[in-house]
Design a protein around this motif. Structure first.
Motif, PDB file in Angstrom:
ATOM      1  N   PRO A  21     135.553 159.181  14.102  1.00 23.33           N
ATOM      2  CA  PRO A  21     134.839 160.038  13.151  1.00 23.33           C
ATOM      3  C   PRO A  21     134.697 159.433  11.768  1.00 23.33           C
ATOM      4  N   VAL A  22     135.729 158.764  11.282  1.00 21.13           N
ATOM      5  CA  VAL A  22     135.683 158.174   9.941  1.00 21.13           C
ATOM      6  C   VAL A  22     134.686 157.021   9.891  1.00 21.13           C
ATOM      7  N   LEU A  23     134.760 156.114  10.884  1.00 21.99           N
ATOM      8  CA  LEU A  23     133.875 154.954  10.877  1.00 21.99           C
ATOM      9  C   LEU A  23     132.424 155.348  11.155  1.00 21.99           C
ATOM     10  N   LEU A  24     132.222 156.294  12.069  1.00 22.64           N
ATOM     11  CA  LEU A  24     130.861 156.753  12.342  1.00 22.64           C
ATOM     12  C   LEU A  24     130.274 157.424  11.114  1.00 22.64           C
ATOM     13  N   ASP A  25     131.083 158.213  10.416  1.00 23.94           N
ATOM     14  CA  ASP A  25     130.619 158.848   9.192  1.00 23.94           C
ATOM     15  C   ASP A  25     130.231 157.807   8.150  1.00 23.94           C
ATOM     16  N   ARG A  26     131.010 156.745   8.062  1.00 20.81           N
ATOM     17  CA  ARG A  26     130.714 155.685   7.098  1.00 20.81           C
ATOM     18  C   ARG A  26     129.387 154.997   7.433  1.00 20.81           C
ATOM     19  N   ILE A  27     129.137 154.770   8.723  1.00 24.43           N
ATOM     20  CA  ILE A  27     127.870 154.153   9.136  1.00 24.43           C
ATOM     21  C   ILE A  27     126.687 155.031   8.743  1.00 24.43           C
ATOM     22  N   LEU A  28     126.764 156.315   9.091  1.00 23.91           N
ATOM     23  CA  LEU A  28     125.646 157.223   8.818  1.00 23.91           C
ATOM     24  C   LEU A  28     125.407 157.367   7.319  1.00 23.91           C
ATOM     25  N   ARG A  29     126.479 157.456   6.549  1.00 21.02           N
ATOM     26  CA  ARG A  29     126.321 157.573   5.089  1.00 21.02           C
ATOM     27  C   ARG A  29     125.653 156.321   4.515  1.00 21.02           C
ATOM     28  N   ASN A  30     126.046 155.165   5.015  1.00 22.10           N
ATOM     29  CA  ASN A  30     125.416 153.926   4.543  1.00 22.10           C
ATOM     30  C   ASN A  30     123.928 153.929   4.852  1.00 22.10           C
ATOM     31  N   LEU A  31     123.563 154.339   6.068  1.00 25.41           N
ATOM     32  CA  LEU A  31     122.161 154.317   6.461  1.00 25.41           C
ATOM     33  C   LEU A  31     121.336 155.334   5.675  1.00 25.41           C
ATOM     34  N   VAL A  32     121.877 156.541   5.488  1.00 22.34           N
ATOM     35  CA  VAL A  32     121.137 157.569   4.744  1.00 22.34           C
ATOM     36  C   VAL A  32     121.027 157.187   3.274  1.00 22.34           C
ATOM     37  N   SER A  33     122.142 156.725   2.708  1.00 20.71           N
ATOM     38  CA  SER A  33     122.124 156.307   1.304  1.00 20.71           C
ATOM     39  C   SER A  33     121.138 155.171   1.088  1.00 20.71           C
ATOM     40  N   ASN A  34     121.102 154.251   2.019  1.00 20.76           N
ATOM     41  CA  ASN A  34     120.190 153.113   1.929  1.00 20.76           C
ATOM     42  C   ASN A  34     118.735 153.583   2.014  1.00 20.76           C
ATOM     43  N   ALA A  35     118.466 154.546   2.909  1.00 18.57           N
ATOM     44  CA  ALA A  35     117.095 155.061   3.063  1.00 18.57           C
ATOM     45  C   ALA A  35     116.641 155.749   1.780  1.00 18.57           C
ATOM     46  N   ILE A  36     117.500 156.571   1.181  1.00 16.93           N
ATOM     47  CA  ILE A  36     117.133 157.268  -0.057  1.00 16.93           C
ATOM     48  C   ILE A  36     116.922 156.269  -1.193  1.00 16.93           C
ATOM     49  N   ALA A  37     117.794 155.262  -1.265  1.00 17.87           N
ATOM     50  CA  ALA A  37     117.722 154.292  -2.364  1.00 17.87           C
ATOM     51  C   ALA A  37     116.421 153.499  -2.332  1.00 17.87           C
ATOM     52  N   HIS A  38     115.896 153.231  -1.135  1.00 19.96           N
ATOM     53  CA  HIS A  38     114.720 152.364  -1.023  1.00 19.96           C
ATOM     54  C   HIS A  38     113.427 153.128  -0.769  1.00 19.96           C
ATOM     55  N   THR A  39     113.467 154.444  -0.867  1.00 23.51           N
ATOM     56  CA  THR A  39     112.256 155.252  -0.692  1.00 23.51           C
ATOM     57  C   THR A  39     111.893 155.891  -2.021  1.00 23.51           C
ATOM     58  N   SER A  40     110.703 155.595  -2.496  1.00 24.36           N
ATOM     59  CA  SER A  40     110.281 156.121  -3.806  1.00 24.36           C
ATOM     60  C   SER A  40     109.490 157.412  -3.683  1.00 24.36           C
ATOM     61  N   SER A  41     108.884 157.661  -2.538  1.00 19.31           N
ATOM     62  CA  SER A  41     108.141 158.902  -2.342  1.00 19.31           C
ATOM     63  C   SER A  41     108.090 159.215  -0.851  1.00 19.31           C
TER      64      SER A  41
END
Length: 580
Positions: A316-336
């Protein structure tokens, strides 16, 4: 290589030649004087013996310089002698023997020529040294005896020799090309091996450099964090507290950057062991929705997280870390536009998909984005855009869990990361709480531990600022502290201190190549008590150090450590020492 092929085939060719000489001698006794036949056979066997001796000698000395070229000369000379012994007597005997024996000579010569092809084709001079003196004299002898049969024999024989020579040249060329390609392939393999070793050395040197640089940079940052913790307890003006809080946040941000490097070291060291269990995926997704929705709204993005009743088997901890990285990365690189997180069932597995409407990733960058420190659209290395380690950590973590990660992207339209996770296992009960809930509960339990104050704590750190900062901070928490730069100095200082310490806190890398583990062992031996709790607080992130500490079951905190985290661990270790 050519000599090796010749050496392997020569014994069979020599044996065949000797057997053929014996068979021909027996057959010729009926039409050729006995003395001539015996004399010819004796000379043929003598030449064969010399050639065999030369080969055996070469086998013994072929490692010496010049041995190969010397045996090759002997081989060509022996072929000329052997060919002459076959060609000249047969040419002479054709003038006296009946026609059927002349046919017999031609058949024998064709057989010898065929044998020469397969035994000597790798060395053309050896082939010519045998074929020419073997065939030329009999053909000349037959040609000077005018008859239709002899003319046919000569014509057929010449055609055979020409075809044989052409075939030998083709075989020689083919095998030489094969040998050349083999050598080139060996050279390429050697080059690839050397380049692989160079890349591994470079990667190892990079890891060592990062570990050393990280250690040296962490020391002053950790000292600053300790003194900020002390300063926060003082009476300050409103403006002064505002400044302290901002400095603390800046220090914490720097610590998070160090932690990103540490995660790489931990994964490479193999000290992270997944704890697989059945997880209610919706719990993870709810946490991600709650945490990242405000961040997405701040950028004007729509974050949609589809609910899912799926159960998956993962950590659960490692899977959560993966998903957070992917979502955070998507938000960071999407401007609209939007970011979408959803799940699908695929071939008995659950695929968690993170889609965005960002700029997309060029095809040539699909592999590079998983490299360490590789970032797109950040040539200025803006720290606010991260270090470029997130996806590298994601890939390592996915591999550790045995999951799979795929990437789809179209430039100008967006990107999708597809994480395939094993579906739940029926024999394992689902995890009752999300990782954040479990960790929060652990923190609450840790903070609830209130060991008695006034405990004796030994602090070992060769950095004066870190040592003094930690000593003052522990004393501000009501404990007695003895601090030293190394194990020997600590033994001297505790000689006059009554009582036994309740905790040993040590840096890992000390002076004169001493390690914190060695210092802890020395103090355990001094007090004759290996049960005294210990805690390593180190700036060293070398994977080998992590493995060593994990093997000794000594907790490791990596500098810079936040004051609250340090206090929690100190209290936890003190409580562990008090437990029966």
């Amino acid at each position: 290589m050519q000599l090796g092929v010749l050496l392997r085939s020569f014994p069979f060719a020599l044996a065949g030649s000797v057997i053929a000489a014996c068979v021909v001698s027996y057959a010729m006794l009926a039409v050729v004087p006995r003395t001539q036949v015996i004399g010819w056979l004796a000379i043929t066997l003598l030449v064969a013996s010399f050639r065999l001796g030369a080969m055996l000698h070469y086998r013994r000395v072929r490692g010496r310089p010049g041995a190969g070229s010397r045996w090759l000369r002997q081989m060509v000379t022996g072929n000329i002698a052997s060919g002459t012994l076959w060609g000249l007597p047969f040419a002479y005997w054709t003038f006296f023997v009946p026609l059927e024996y002349q046919f017999f000579f031609i058949v024998v010569l064709f057989g010898l020529g065929t044998g020469a092809i397969y035994s000597n084709y790798m060395v053309l001079p050896a082939v010519y040294g045998f074929v020419m003196p073997t065939f030329a004299p009999p053909f000349i002898a037959l040609a000077v005896q005018p008859s239709a049969v002899n003319l046919a024999l000569v014509t057929g024989g010449i055609a055979y020799v020409v075809a044989t020579i052409a075939f030998i040249h083709r075989m020689n060329s083919t095998h030489l090309n094969a040998l050349r390609l083999s050598y080139e392939n060996l050279a390429l393999l050697q080059q690839v091996r050397l380049e692989k070793e160079a890349a591994e050395r470079s990667d190892l040197e990079k890891s060592r450099f990062l570990a050393a640089a990280s250690h040296d940079l962490r020391q002053p940052v950790h000292a600053m964090s300790l003194f900020l913790g002390l300063l926060a307890n003082e009476r300050l003006s409103t403006h002064g507290r505002y400044l302290v809080e901002n400095i603390t946040r800046a220090s914490a941000a720097m610590g998070h950057l160090f932690d990103a490097l540490l995660n790489i070291s931990r994964l490479d060291a193999g000290v992270i062991h997944p704890r697989l269990e059945n997880i209610q995926l919706d719990r993870l997704l709810d946490q991600i929705r709650a945490e990242y929705t405000p961040q997405a709204r701040q950028k004007g993005l729509a974050l949609t997280v589809r609910r899912s009743a799926a159960l998956v088997h993962s950590d659960p901890v490692l899977l959560d870390r993966i998903l957070r990285n992917l979502v955070s990365n998507a938000i960071a690189h999407t401007s609209s536009g939007r970011v979408l997180v959803g799940c699908r069932r695929r071939n008995g597995a659950i695929r968690v998909e993170v889609w965005d409407t960002g700029p997309g990733i060029p095809q040539r960058e699909h592999e590079r984005i998983f490299w360490e420190f590789h970032q797109l659209q950040n040539p200025e290395r803006d720290r606010s855009k991260g270090l470029g380690l997130g996806l590298s950590i994601v890939r390592r973590t996915v591999a550790l869990l045995g999951h799979s990660l795929a990437l789809r992207s179209i430039e100008g339209k967006g990107t999708a990361f597809l994480l395939e996770v094993e579906a739940h296992r029926v024999s394992v009960a689902p995890s009752p709480a999300a990782p954040e809930e479990t960790q929060a509960e652990s923190r609450r339990q840790a903070l609830a531990i209130e060991p008695a104050k006034g405990q004796l704590i030994l602090v070992i750190d060769d950095d004066a600022q870190n040592r003094e900062g930690l000593q003052l901070l522990l004393e501000s928490w009501g404990h007695r502290v003895v601090a030293a730069a190394g194990g020997a100095e600590m033994v001297e200082r505790i000689a006059a201190v009554p009582g036994k310490p309740r905790l040993i806190v040590s840096d890992y890398r000390l002076r004169e190549h001493e390690t914190g583990i060695q210092a802890i062992d020395r103090l355990h031996e001094e007090y004759n008590d290996e049960a005294i709790p210990a805690l390593l607080v180190s700036g060293d992130t070398d994977p080998a150090r992590l493995i060593e500490a994990a093997a000794r079951s000594i907790p490791v905190l990596h500098k810079p450590v936040e004051v609250d985290t340090l206090k929690s661990w100190v209290e936890k270790r003190l409580a562990a020492g008090e437990a029966p």
